[in-house]
Design an enzyme around this catalytic site. Structure first.
Site, short mmCIF file in Angstrom:
data_model
loop_
_atom_site.label_atom_id
_atom_site.label_comp_id
_atom_site.label_asym_id
_atom_site.label_seq_id
_atom_site.Cartn_x
_atom_site.Cartn_y
_atom_site.Cartn_z
N ILE A 160 -30.43 19.01 -43.87
CA ILE A 160 -29.43 19.24 -42.82
C ILE A 160 -28.57 20.45 -43.16
O ILE A 160 -28.31 21.30 -42.30
CB ILE A 160 -28.56 17.96 -42.61
N ALA A 239 -21.33 14.29 -42.35
CA ALA A 239 -22.05 13.53 -43.38
C ALA A 239 -21.59 12.08 -43.37
O ALA A 239 -22.18 11.24 -42.69
CB ALA A 239 -21.84 14.19 -44.74
N ARG A 240 -20.53 11.80 -44.08
CA ARG A 240 -19.95 10.46 -44.09
C ARG A 240 -18.44 10.58 -44.29
O ARG A 240 -17.97 11.44 -45.05
CB ARG A 240 -20.53 9.62 -45.24
N ASP A 264 -17.25 14.03 -37.15
CA ASP A 264 -18.17 13.15 -36.41
C ASP A 264 -18.30 11.81 -37.13
O ASP A 264 -18.88 10.88 -36.58
CB ASP A 264 -19.55 13.82 -36.31
N GLU A 269 -15.60 3.28 -40.04
CA GLU A 269 -16.00 3.29 -38.63
C GLU A 269 -16.22 1.85 -38.13
O GLU A 269 -16.77 1.05 -38.88
CB GLU A 269 -17.32 4.06 -38.45
N HIS A 287 -19.49 9.53 -34.20
CA HIS A 287 -20.76 9.49 -34.96
C HIS A 287 -21.97 9.76 -34.04
O HIS A 287 -22.85 8.91 -33.89
CB HIS A 287 -20.91 8.14 -35.68
N GLY A 289 -24.04 12.39 -34.47
CA GLY A 289 -24.95 13.32 -35.15
C GLY A 289 -26.40 13.21 -34.70
O GLY A 289 -27.04 14.21 -34.37
N SER A 290 -26.94 12.02 -34.69
CA SER A 290 -28.36 11.87 -34.34
C SER A 290 -28.56 11.36 -32.92
O SER A 290 -29.67 10.95 -32.56
CB SER A 290 -29.03 10.90 -35.33
C1 8YV Z 1 -27.65 6.94 -37.80
C2 8YV Z 1 -26.82 8.55 -39.60
O1 8YV Z 1 -28.13 7.01 -36.52
O2 8YV Z 1 -29.10 8.59 -40.19
C3 8YV Z 1 -27.95 8.52 -40.57
O3 8YV Z 1 -27.67 8.46 -41.78
O4 8YV Z 1 -25.74 8.83 -39.96
C4 8YV Z 1 -26.94 8.22 -38.15
O5 8YV Z 1 -27.30 9.32 -37.49
C5 8YV Z 1 -26.67 5.83 -37.90
O6 8YV Z 1 -26.13 5.80 -39.19
C6 8YV Z 1 -27.27 4.48 -37.52
O7 8YV Z 1 -28.05 3.96 -38.57
#
Ligand code: 8YV
Length: 321
Positions: A160, A239-240, A264, A269, A287, A289-290
């Site tokens: 990433i 990230a986190r 994000d 959370e 959150h 990101g994905s």
């Molecule tokens: C997940 C994420 O969709 O993949 C990861 O680590 O942070 C996210 O994009 C989310 O954590 C659900 O499991």
């Protein structure tokens, strides 16, 4: 007909993933998408061969110890693994898989969105329009910061981080990074390596956090490290939340030490630190990101590919333990 493996799917996943899981396994679905606590997961997992979970379900050692005896695997719908005690899983003989690669681009895209939104004061501009508070264009209204020719420091130059670098080069940013190991030149693509994170911070006019949450990165961005950033720096985190000391970041956003932030991900959370809600110079997302259908489908299919391999007695492609 052969008996299908029993799989607990802890959350409602995209339709195509749910359909595949339902066709391939004796799937215990959570159509209502209730958030399951450890006791719910343990109860629902009785008699299961595997669990397909998300990062919203936590598997510390004591939960892993209470999982049913016949359970063989946990396939997490995430690349992040901080919600699973991998050592405990290993000791218990559980296979753990994750979903690398397929969410690299969408997460890098969101990182750029945060960089731009934070630098260009997107939240304040949006709010002005939604509240009908725009009295018209002025030459000095909501002046932001230019990305071009600025130094972007990337903490964590994995897939990433490198995808963020590729995009940021398109905005003429100069890429600097810190990573546990220096990358080979082909992957570095001219990015400047800093042996210590502290050295990276000193040059980072923009800082992107792209490292996993581990004991080593917990509260990485604390008061002392924020002080090392150039005055007026902009910080983004996809990230986190655990990488950031929320109080320290908010203090710096209020004092002007930092010009802005884009976040994000958050500690605890969905209960984010309330202070962020009232800060104008932070752009916040839940959150995402994905969160594209293509990515979430690909993540779900990867989980199924891994489970299929396990049930066929093969090594799953994304095995982490
Ligand atoms: C997940 C994420 O969709 O993949 C990861 O680590 O942070 C996210 O994009 C989310 O954590 C659900 O499991």
């Amino acid at each position: 007909m052969a008996v299908k493996p029993v799989v607990l799917v802890t959350r409602k996943l995209p339709d195509a993933v749910m359909a595949r899981a339902a066709a391939s396994y004796d799937a215990r679905l959570n159509e209502a998408d209730e958030q399951l606590g450890p006791d719910d997961v343990i109860a629902r997992a009785q008699g299961c061969d595997a669990i397909l979970c998300c990062s919203t379900e936590k598997f510390p050692a004591d939960v892993i110890a209470r999982l049913p005896g016949g359970l063989r695997a946990i396939a997490t719908f995430s690349v992040g693994l901080e919600h699973i005690d991998l050592e405990a899983a290993k000791v218990r003989g559980l296979i753990v898989t994750n979903t690398p690669e397929v969410l690299t681009d969408s997460t890098a895209d969101i990182t750029l969105l945060l960089l731009l939104a934070a630098a260009r004061r997107a939240y304040e501009g949006e709010r002005m329009l939604r509240q009908d508070a725009w009295s018209g264009w002025t030459p000095t209204q909501l002046l932001g910061v230019h990305l071009g020719a600025k130094r972007l420091g990337i903490l964590g130059m994995g897939r990433i981080g490198r995808a963020v670098a590729r995009r940021a080069r398109g905005f003429d940013m100069e890429i600097h990074y810190h990573n546990r190991n220096r990358l080979e030149a082909g992957l570095e693509q001219g990015a400047v390596y800093h042996e210590s994170a502290e050295d990276l911070l000193k040059v980072s006019q923009f800082l992107a956090l792209n490292a996993p949450a581990t004991p080593a990165t917990e509260r990485f961005l604390n008061r002392a490290r924020i002080a090392l950033l150039p005055d007026g720096a902009i910080v983004v985190n996809t990230a986190r939340g655990a990488l950031v000391d929320d109080e320290a970041l908010q203090e710096a956003l209020k004092s002007g030490k930092l010009a802005a932030a884009g976040l994000d991900v958050f500690e605890g959370e969905p209960n984010i630190h309330a202070g962020y809600r009232s800060l104008d110079n932070v752009f916040i997302l839940p959150h995402l990101g994905s969160a594209t259908l293509e990515t979430r489908n690909a993540m779900g299919f990867k989980c199924c590919d891994n489970l299929d391999a396990i049930f066929a007695g093969k090594d799953p492609p994304d095995r982490v333990v």
